[in-house]
Design a protein around this motif. Structure first.
Motif, PDB file in Angstrom:
ATOM      1  N   VAL A   1     -28.239 -10.094  53.708  1.00  7.78           N
ATOM      2  CA  VAL A   1     -28.205 -10.035  52.248  1.00  7.78           C
ATOM      3  C   VAL A   1     -29.452 -10.682  51.695  1.00  7.78           C
ATOM      4  O   VAL A   1     -29.815 -11.790  52.105  1.00  7.78           O
ATOM      5  N   GLY A   2     -30.065 -10.021  50.753  1.00  8.84           N
ATOM      6  CA  GLY A   2     -31.244 -10.565  50.114  1.00  8.84           C
ATOM      7  C   GLY A   2     -30.897 -11.165  48.764  1.00  8.84           C
ATOM      8  O   GLY A   2     -30.027 -10.670  48.057  1.00  8.84           O
TER       9      GLY A   2
ATOM     10  N   TYR B   1     -37.716  -1.887  47.349  1.00 11.18           N
ATOM     11  CA  TYR B   1     -39.049  -1.439  47.740  1.00 11.18           C
ATOM     12  C   TYR B   1     -39.509  -2.068  49.048  1.00 11.18           C
ATOM     13  O   TYR B   1     -40.693  -2.078  49.363  1.00 11.18           O
ATOM     14  N   HIS B   2     -38.554  -2.593  49.805  1.00 13.53           N
ATOM     15  CA  HIS B   2     -38.891  -3.236  51.064  1.00 13.53           C
ATOM     16  C   HIS B   2     -38.223  -2.525  52.233  1.00 13.53           C
ATOM     17  O   HIS B   2     -37.096  -2.046  52.114  1.00 13.53           O
TER      18      HIS B   2
ATOM     19  N   GLY C   1     -34.065   4.363  53.253  1.00 15.19           N
ATOM     20  CA  GLY C   1     -32.983   4.503  54.227  1.00 15.19           C
ATOM     21  C   GLY C   1     -32.980   5.820  54.964  1.00 15.19           C
ATOM     22  O   GLY C   1     -32.047   6.113  55.722  1.00 15.19           O
ATOM     23  N   ASP C   2     -34.020   6.627  54.788  1.00  9.90           N
ATOM     24  CA  ASP C   2     -34.037   7.935  55.429  1.00  9.90           C
ATOM     25  C   ASP C   2     -34.909   7.980  56.684  1.00  9.90           C
ATOM     26  O   ASP C   2     -35.068   9.029  57.294  1.00  9.90           O
TER      27      ASP C   2
ATOM     28  N   ASP D   1     -27.869  -0.704  51.967  1.00  9.98           N
ATOM     29  CA  ASP D   1     -27.256  -0.385  50.685  1.00  9.98           C
ATOM     30  C   ASP D   1     -28.090  -1.081  49.627  1.00  9.98           C
ATOM     31  O   ASP D   1     -27.947  -2.281  49.404  1.00  9.98           O
ATOM     32  N   ASN D   2     -28.971  -0.340  49.003  1.00  9.64           N
ATOM     33  CA  ASN D   2     -29.880  -0.950  48.029  1.00  9.64           C
ATOM     34  C   ASN D   2     -29.139  -1.493  46.811  1.00  9.64           C
ATOM     35  O   ASN D   2     -29.586  -2.440  46.184  1.00  9.64           O
ATOM     36  N   ALA D   3     -28.031  -0.898  46.479  1.00  7.71           N
ATOM     37  CA  ALA D   3     -27.250  -1.379  45.341  1.00  7.71           C
ATOM     38  C   ALA D   3     -26.718  -2.787  45.603  1.00  7.71           C
ATOM     39  O   ALA D   3     -26.529  -3.576  44.672  1.00  7.71           O
TER      40      ALA D   3
END
Length: 121
Positions: free
Chosen positions: A22-23, A30-31, A54-55, A72-74
């Protein structure tokens, strides 16, 4: 800016674990994320990485087909699903983030504190 890795533990050979990273303090959209591991007495080695969308993913030969990286960017998170674990997977696992997608330790700017994975035979 912090990364927090969790999910490590003791598991028998053939078992599974799911690590999460977790960030906080910054947006990870963008990382790229990288997962690394360091076994006792050995250098830190790259395990897997995933690009910012994620692709695109990549795996070291030692874990290919057994580990799956996702994000999961969200939620500002990245996970590493580890299946068919082997005793040689025993190590402290670290997550890392960087603007660029890569497979080298030196290519990552932000690092989590590590989570211990122990696989018994």
């Amino acid at each position: 800016v912090q990364l927090q890795a969790s999910g490590g533990g003791l598991v028998q050979a053939g078992g599974s674990l799911r690590l999460s990273c977790v960030g906080s303090g910054f947006t990870l959209d963008y990382h790229a994320f990288g997962w690394f591991r360091q076994a006792p007495g050995k250098e830190r080695e790259w395990v897997s990485c995933i690009n910012m969308n994620g692709d695109e993913t990549a795996y070291s030969n030692s874990v290919k087909g057994r580990f799956t990286v996702s994000r999961d960017n969200a939620k500002n998170t990245a996970d590493l699903q580890m299946n068919s674990l082997k005793p040689e997977d025993t190590a402290v696992y670290y997550c890392a983030a960087n603007l660029l997608y890569g497979t080298t330790v030196g290519g990552y700017t932000y690092w989590g504190q590590g989570t211990l994975v122990t696989v018994s035979s």
